[in-house]
Design an enzyme around this catalytic site. Structure first.
Site: not given
Length: 278
Positions: A97-98
């Site tokens: 989720d980066e």
């Protein structure tokens, strides 16, 4: 296979080699390459910035609502990111989720701060998913090229370090990188490595605190408290290592270990009580 189909297949393979299949954003390799090019061609006085963004609460969405909703959330977040940045900027999914954003040829740091504020606002609004509305926040780390010798990987790592500082300061905020953060990052990595070993080897201990009825003074039970003393780090406060366990994904394993110890102690206490009554 026709020449047209071969060409189409080649184009698809080239696209997949450069893009994230889920979000359609550039992948980490492309992002790093473009950042390196931006650092090489920057004009005197020009600034290059990296924004490192991590979705706060994404793991909980995945755990509670499932990976289909998690994947949809990532795709929707990517769309919002593209709506917050300039046409000349580069956005990429760096993993999980980066997300990374490359801001090239800035005239001043305030431009990066404006875009970071847009991202905070844009990603903070609810997302409409297949399982209803989902709300997350974003922590953002920002790093600028302060030194002509700065490499692409160093700038990405600096922005990543600032992002962790944003999480440590309460999440849902922006932090600018400064060199003092490097020492804090090394401390964090050391703590996480030691905690992985401690959980793997089942070294987290349990202490028991009596729960007393204030009216009668009777002991109603005991509260199990997790404690960890590391040979190098010493006594680590529970709020520190519990947060680290959540961060590195060992919180469930740790919880099972603590529960097993507490249940064993309860069984022994009951056995002692029964023996004492005879």
């Amino acid at each position: 296979v026709s020449a047209y189909n071969r060409r189409r297949l080649s184009d698809e393979m080239t696209y997949l080699a450069r893009h994230d299949a889920l979000t359609g954003l550039n992948n980490r390799a492309v992002f790093t390459d473009r950042l390196g090019q931006a650092l090489e061609r920057r004009r005197p006085g020009g600034l290059v910035a990296v924004l490192y963004c991590d979705l706060d609460g994404f793991k909980e969405v995945n755990d509670l609502l499932g990976h289909r909703v998690g994947d949809q959330l990532l795709a929707l977040a990517a769309q919002r990111i593209m709506g917050c940045i300039r046409e000349q900027d580069t956005a990429a999914r760096l993993g999980g989720d980066e997300f990374g954003i490359l801001l090239d040829d800035l005239t001043g740091p305030e431009q990066a701060e404006v875009i970071a504020a847009r991202l905070l606002a844009g990603l903070g609004d609810p997302f409409d998913t297949i399982d209803g509305q989902v709300r997350v926040r974003v922590s953002i780390g920002v790093a600028f090229n302060d030194d002509p010798e700065d490499s692409a990987e160093l700038l990405i790592n600096s922005a990543d370090t600032a992002m962790y500082a944003a999480k440590a300061a309460g999440k849902g905020r922006v932090e600018l990188f400064h060199p003092d953060m490097r020492a804090a990052e090394l401390d964090r990595l050391e703590l996480e490595a030691a905690l992985r070993d401690a959980v793997r080897d089942d070294l987290i201990t349990v202490q028991y605190q009596p729960v007393v009825d204030l009216v009668t003074g009777a002991v109603d039970g005991f509260e199990a408290l997790a404690r960890w003393r590391d040979p190098r780090l010493g006594q680590v406060p529970p709020d520190v290592f519990i947060a680290a366990a959540e961060r590195i994904g060992v919180i469930r394993q740790l919880g099972r270990q603590i529960l097993a110890r507490a249940e064993l102690a309860d069984d022994r206490s009951e056995e002692h009580r029964l023996n004492s009554s005879h």
